[in-house]
Design a protein around this motif. Sequence first.
Motif, mmCIF file in Angstrom:
data_model
loop_
_atom_site.group_PDB
_atom_site.id
_atom_site.type_symbol
_atom_site.label_atom_id
_atom_site.label_comp_id
_atom_site.label_asym_id
_atom_site.label_seq_id
_atom_site.Cartn_x
_atom_site.Cartn_y
_atom_site.Cartn_z
ATOM 1 N N GLY A 467 0.811 -1.203 0.000
ATOM 2 C CA GLY A 467 0.000 0.000 0.000
ATOM 3 C C GLY A 467 0.848 1.258 0.000
ATOM 4 O O GLY A 467 2.003 1.271 0.423
ATOM 5 N N SER A 468 0.253 2.362 -0.471
ATOM 6 C CA SER A 468 0.995 3.624 -0.605
ATOM 7 C C SER A 468 1.465 4.172 0.739
ATOM 8 O O SER A 468 2.551 4.749 0.849
ATOM 9 N N ALA A 469 0.636 4.012 1.776
ATOM 10 C CA ALA A 469 1.011 4.555 3.085
ATOM 11 C C ALA A 469 2.278 3.886 3.610
ATOM 12 O O ALA A 469 3.168 4.550 4.161
ATOM 13 N N ILE A 470 2.386 2.555 3.441
ATOM 14 C CA ILE A 470 3.580 1.827 3.884
ATOM 15 C C ILE A 470 4.779 2.238 3.033
ATOM 16 O O ILE A 470 5.897 2.415 3.532
ATOM 17 N N ALA A 471 4.563 2.397 1.735
ATOM 18 C CA ALA A 471 5.651 2.820 0.851
ATOM 19 C C ALA A 471 6.175 4.193 1.249
ATOM 20 O O ALA A 471 7.389 4.439 1.262
ATOM 21 N N LEU A 502 2.395 7.737 -5.956
ATOM 22 C CA LEU A 502 1.792 7.262 -4.708
ATOM 23 C C LEU A 502 0.430 7.912 -4.504
ATOM 24 O O LEU A 502 0.264 9.123 -4.695
ATOM 25 N N ASP A 503 -0.517 7.117 -4.095
ATOM 26 C CA ASP A 503 -1.877 7.612 -3.883
ATOM 27 C C ASP A 503 -2.005 8.069 -2.430
ATOM 28 O O ASP A 503 -2.635 7.418 -1.595
ATOM 29 N N VAL A 504 -1.353 9.197 -2.125
ATOM 30 C CA VAL A 504 -1.394 9.746 -0.764
ATOM 31 C C VAL A 504 -1.639 11.246 -0.868
ATOM 32 O O VAL A 504 -1.271 11.883 -1.852
#
Length: 902
Positions: A467-471, A502-504
Amino acid sequence: MSILTVTPHALVGRDAELRELFALLHGVKEGGGALVLSGAAGVGKSALLGAATADATARGTRVLTVTGVPAEGQVPYEGLRRLLSGTGLAPADFEGGPLGTAISLLHLLSALAVDTPVVLAVEDAHWLDEPSWEALAFVGRRLRSDAVVLLATLRDDADAQARLAASGLPALTVPPLTGQAAAELLARVAPDLGVALRARVLAEAAGNPLALIEFAGLASRQDQELLASSRLPLTERLERAFAQALAVLPEGTRILALVAAVNEDDAIEENTRAASLLAGAPIEAAALDPAIRAGLVVADGVRVRFRHPLIRSAIVQAAGADRLRDAHAALAAALPDDDDRRIWHRAAAATSHDDDIAASLADAAMRANARGASGLALEALERAAYLSADPARRGARLIDAAIMAFELGDRAALERLLARAEDADLAPIDRSRLTDFRDITLHFVWTGVDRHSDYAATIDEISARDGSAIALRWLHMRSLRWFFSNPPRDARALVLAAIDRLDVPDEPQIIASLALIGPVERGRHILARLDALSKASWVSPRNLHLLGTTALAVGAFTLGARLHAEAIAGMRARGPFGSLAQALVEQATSAARLADTRLGIVAATEARALAVETRQPQWVFTVDAVSAEIHALRGDTSTARDLAAQAERAFLSAGAHPMLALVQLARGAAELADGSYDAAWDALRPIFDPSEISYHQYMRLWALPHLAEAALLSGRHEDLRAVAGELAPIIEESGSPIGHVALAYVRAVTAPDQTAEELFTRALREDLVGWPFERARLRLAWGAWLRRRRRAAEARAPLRAAAEAFDALGAVPWAERALRELRASGERIRRKHDARDRLTAQELQIAQLVADGLTNRDIGQRLFVSPRTVSTHLSRVFPKLGITTRGELSRLMTARDGDYII
């Protein structure tokens, strides 16, 4: 006969040790302290501790005691809970992380000791749970002004001595008894022993009191085979003696003793419940009676404990691996599902791979780490890795454990875990993680952009898998390394594009990563987002810290100083204290760039102490380099050079070559302070040269103002124009605030006479409100230019303003230079000494906090000392400043700086 059944008697041969202990105890009302009694098992540490606590009790001192047990590390802060159980006190339920708990404990003990001195007696501290020990060690280092004494006993094995060395506490090694003292003790406990046996016991015991008395018992019983086993280590022979005593006891007693030996809890009810499961039949508390009569355990109906630590280890050694696993399994079955100890015992009972246990143990490790039990968490995570059936998962957990070992500062565990991870069947993404982490920790590789070639692909892969948050979290952990690796533009472009994928949301964490990786390409966008985000009411202290880091990366030091001040205020109250150390280093860095030397020296001093306290050596090295520049700006160039050399050695050893730019900054500032302008140029120029080891493509913007002054005063105008010409496009693209300030100065001081006045005037019209040192430096150059053109009357105003500003900042050499120019202009003036400069860094910090209206308790909470220590510092501050009240101190600290006598 056993030492455990002998009537207590006066200590023999311990006069020197008792004198040292009693001196500490008898002086407690004037100020406390700490002492760790270190030595071999059975040498008499506990007897000395008992004599000390008996003396303290007789004198009316309050004594709080706790004994460590081998499995107690599985219960974070259990030692502190038991230590404080009779006081009704608890350090805020151990909230706020390890440092927050330690601070609370210090303040609780300081308050408890106001009326009656307090002695903390910690027996077998090598088995105390790590968070409790860390908190007690923190307190022990800060007891000079409080009526509290910490006494502890500690084994002399390697692990225990490593714990002692890391604690920073004073120690007293308890040696074996002399021959005469050993003979006297033996005569007391075994007066009827024959001459031959007496000589043999004395020889085999080698001055160890426990061995002497136990061997005397063996000889008295004609049970002498262990005496003949002199090839065995002393502790092993003692353990065998205790095991022999246990072997003749009833089976139910042995089962209950084994369960108690492997359990971290001494509650009889819990131990009998598990023992019944192990035996397959009910076992009651009465089963302990034979062990009590044999002198192996003591019990009070609720709790059971072993009379000596060697008894516990003797029981474990005698049980065998299979029986130990059965005991752990019984304990796991006896504990409720929501007790983390259950999974620890399940793991200890496991005989093969078990993914369910491995996953539960890994989760428990993370919970333990969050509570501050880092050592226990590391042990659990490593065990979870070995229990993992999936080879790829096993390797990933080994890497996670290695990262934890690095954070803990356990070098041996780090190397072991990385070596095992190398041999694991890793997924490609974890192989990349391993390579990156190994480079930093083992090879200290901070330079070389080829090692970042797969960085963008790794971000994409982590985002797809986790997931983007972990990345983004992994990205941020590596961004600071990227900042210090001088990557080329094309490499940066790949990573910036990966971040864009990244989708953040556009939040502080991603803004910080963009700033550290692409401060030039994304500089103007970041500065715009910084302005908006810094004004948002929802921003937390952690996010304020991230924004402060972002500001430093793009050269917005004025904004960074404000953001870090706000972040630090929040972190002091709630933590996290590891991040607080970094925030203080960055606050000191901003202060150095702004030449706010009083704030800088205070922030740097606190940052270093906290970085040491939280075991973050990288920030110790960094703040030493920053402190060097601050001392140089203050005019203490000898200290500046020593600190610079110290930081240089650390950076070279760590392979942190671009960080050497900080060292050269400090050296350049020291040469400027001493008036050695050619040397200043030579010190600063390598920061701008890609062929030099201390080159840094972003910090050269930080160094440009110093380089410009060195060039001006050494006649290198053409060289300076060349450097500025190379940097101007970068400054324009990035929008770097410090770059724009520096260019305005460069253009003014290198201009020909016919345009210089216009450029000086234009530069002084720029918004320099947040840059008082640079404004003063510009005014000094402008005033000097006017005076050299025989316009002395016009020169006085900018020179006087420059002198006052430099003096307000504590930049003494620059203030003196401005005053020399002012006198040369015909104005008679001398600097009035600032009494605050007599204060040490901590005294200055405390004085400022008093001026801000804080109480001694508030100040102690902020500076991690007790209120009484604050009072002691103030008792030194008042005479130095020639004042007697807090009101006078407040007025002096808030008075306008830079007073001059004309």
